[in-house]
Enzyme design. Structure first.
Site, short mmCIF file in Angstrom:
data_model
loop_
_atom_site.label_atom_id
_atom_site.label_comp_id
_atom_site.label_asym_id
_atom_site.label_seq_id
_atom_site.Cartn_x
_atom_site.Cartn_y
_atom_site.Cartn_z
N LYS A 202 39.86 33.85 37.16
CA LYS A 202 40.45 34.95 37.92
C LYS A 202 39.61 36.21 37.69
O LYS A 202 39.43 36.64 36.55
CB LYS A 202 41.89 35.18 37.48
CG LYS A 202 42.53 36.37 38.19
CD LYS A 202 44.01 36.48 37.90
CE LYS A 202 44.58 37.72 38.57
NZ LYS A 202 46.02 37.86 38.34
N ARG A 212 49.51 44.16 45.12
CA ARG A 212 50.11 45.12 44.18
C ARG A 212 51.09 46.04 44.90
O ARG A 212 52.04 46.53 44.30
CB ARG A 212 49.01 45.88 43.43
CG ARG A 212 48.24 44.94 42.49
CD ARG A 212 47.11 45.65 41.75
NE ARG A 212 46.25 44.69 41.05
CZ ARG A 212 45.06 44.97 40.55
NH1 ARG A 212 44.57 46.20 40.65
NH2 ARG A 212 44.35 44.05 39.94
N LYS A 256 40.16 32.47 41.82
CA LYS A 256 40.80 33.57 42.54
C LYS A 256 39.97 34.84 42.41
O LYS A 256 39.56 35.16 41.30
CB LYS A 256 42.19 33.78 41.92
CG LYS A 256 42.99 34.89 42.52
CD LYS A 256 44.26 35.03 41.74
CE LYS A 256 44.96 36.28 42.25
NZ LYS A 256 46.04 36.68 41.43
N SER A 282 45.68 38.46 48.82
CA SER A 282 46.25 39.43 49.76
C SER A 282 45.19 40.21 50.54
O SER A 282 45.34 40.43 51.74
CB SER A 282 47.16 40.40 49.00
OG SER A 282 46.44 41.05 47.97
#
Ligand code: PBG
Length: 334
Positions: A202, A212, A256, A282
């Site tokens: 990550k 967020r 990710k 996102s």
């Protein structure tokens, strides 16, 4: 393997591309509903839904609405969801106790979904950022994110999720040693069937911004996460992390963000041959949706192409906010 190739004109690549039927016949990779994990946001309240402005088409749902949405996802053949909570600001503290409260939003949502939609797999997020006053994924002291103390807290959080009925735990915190500690604690507590999908590689990425917003962490986060999330410049380190997590008891691993890190997906899959997932995060979703809304890109086609690219890179599945939309377009597969 190097394919044997005659010279032009004996070989003409366009022969296999001439018609739709020939293209389908020679297609190397496919995307199916079996590849999809749907990340969902849950909030408190009854019969409410709050759109996430920076993620067009995505909203946070109260548990009752979420259960209905998950039931639809199961109908569409989506095998798994991944839960993310929007915690009330009054419950975000320095010590993050809400993270392992059996009655927290995530744990209540797990039980509600299990009761109504027992067959869909429920994945959780194991990290402290939705519960911390400072928006970091671990506990903090004197401006430093602590490792071992954070792992203690994450283990408690993981056990509470397993007790509630989670099928897959997704530690996204990037603390050292957390997989081994969680695995041992799960075994000891009798949860030997609970799987761990480690967010092994990550990165400290700018592509998480809209997420967020969705979980309310942009309001609390000060600084960045570079002391525990990976440097985007690194590739060999990802292999060392995946190796470490597998030796500690991870059942599957994740890379990710997704699209800017397809090279990492390919290396991980080739090196270890384990179930490998990518998170189309996102910011990736927001980019594609924004361009589509402006008419600058064909939204449906970039959605499909971006997801197929993960399969080509070697991924066994993708966490994607597009999951229900994609599933509606794909035929069920066996
Ligand atoms: C929390 C977490 C994040 C994401 C998943 N789990 C944000 C972060 O690390 O700051 C990002 C997902 C997305 O952007 O879609 N640890």
């Amino acid at each position: 393997m190097r394919p044997i190739q005659a010279h032009y004109p004996a070989t003409r690549f366009r022969r296999n591309r001439r018609t739709e039927a020939l293209r389908r016949l020679t297609q190397e990779n496919v995307l199916t509903v079996n590849d999809l994990i749907w990340p969902v946001f849950v909030q408190d309240g009854k019969d409410v839904e709050t759109p996430v402005a920076s993620m067009p088409g995505v909203s946070r749902r109260s548990i009752d609405r979420l259960v209905r949405a998950v039931a639809e996802a199961a109908e569409l053949g989506i095998p798994a969801i991944c839960l993310f909570p929007y915690t009330d600001p009054s419950l975000r503290t320095e010590a993050c106790e809400e993270a392992w409260n059996p009655e927290n939003l995530t744990n209540r949502a797990i039980r509600a979904i299990k009761a109504e939609v027992p067959d869909i797999a429920i994945m959780t997020d194991v990290a402290l950022d939705p519960y911390s006053a400072h928006g970091q994924d671990g506990l903090m002291k004197d401006g430093v994110v602590l490792n071992d103390e954070s792992v203690d807290a994450l283990v408690k959080m993981a056990l509470a999720q397993a007790d509630s009925g989670a099928d897959i735990l997704g530690p996204s915190d990037m603390m050292d040693g957390r997989i081994g500690r969680m695995r041992m604690a799960l075994e000891k507590a009798g949860h030997h069937t609970v799987a761990i999908m480690s967010y092994s590689a990550k990165y400290a990425s700018a592509f998480y911004g809209p997420f967020r917003d969705a979980v309310g962490a942009n309001a609390t986060l000060k600084g960045d996460k570079k002391t525990y999330q990976m440097n985007p410049a690194n590739s060999d380190e990802a292999l060392r992390l995946v190796h470490r997590d597998l030796t500690e008891g991870a059942d599957s691993v994740m890379v990710k963000p997704g699209m800017p890190y397809l090279d990492i997906c390919r290396r991980v899959k080739e090196e270890f041959g384990v179930p490998t997932y990518a998170y189309q995060v996102s910011g990736e979703y927001a980019m594609l949706q924004a361009a589509a809304q402006n008419g600058w890109l064909d939204g449906e086609r970039v959605m499909m192409e971006s997801l197929l690219a993960f399969k080509r890179a070697g991924c066994d599945g993708i966490l994607t906010y597009y999951a229900p939309e994609v599933a509606r377009k794909l035929a069920p597969s066996y």
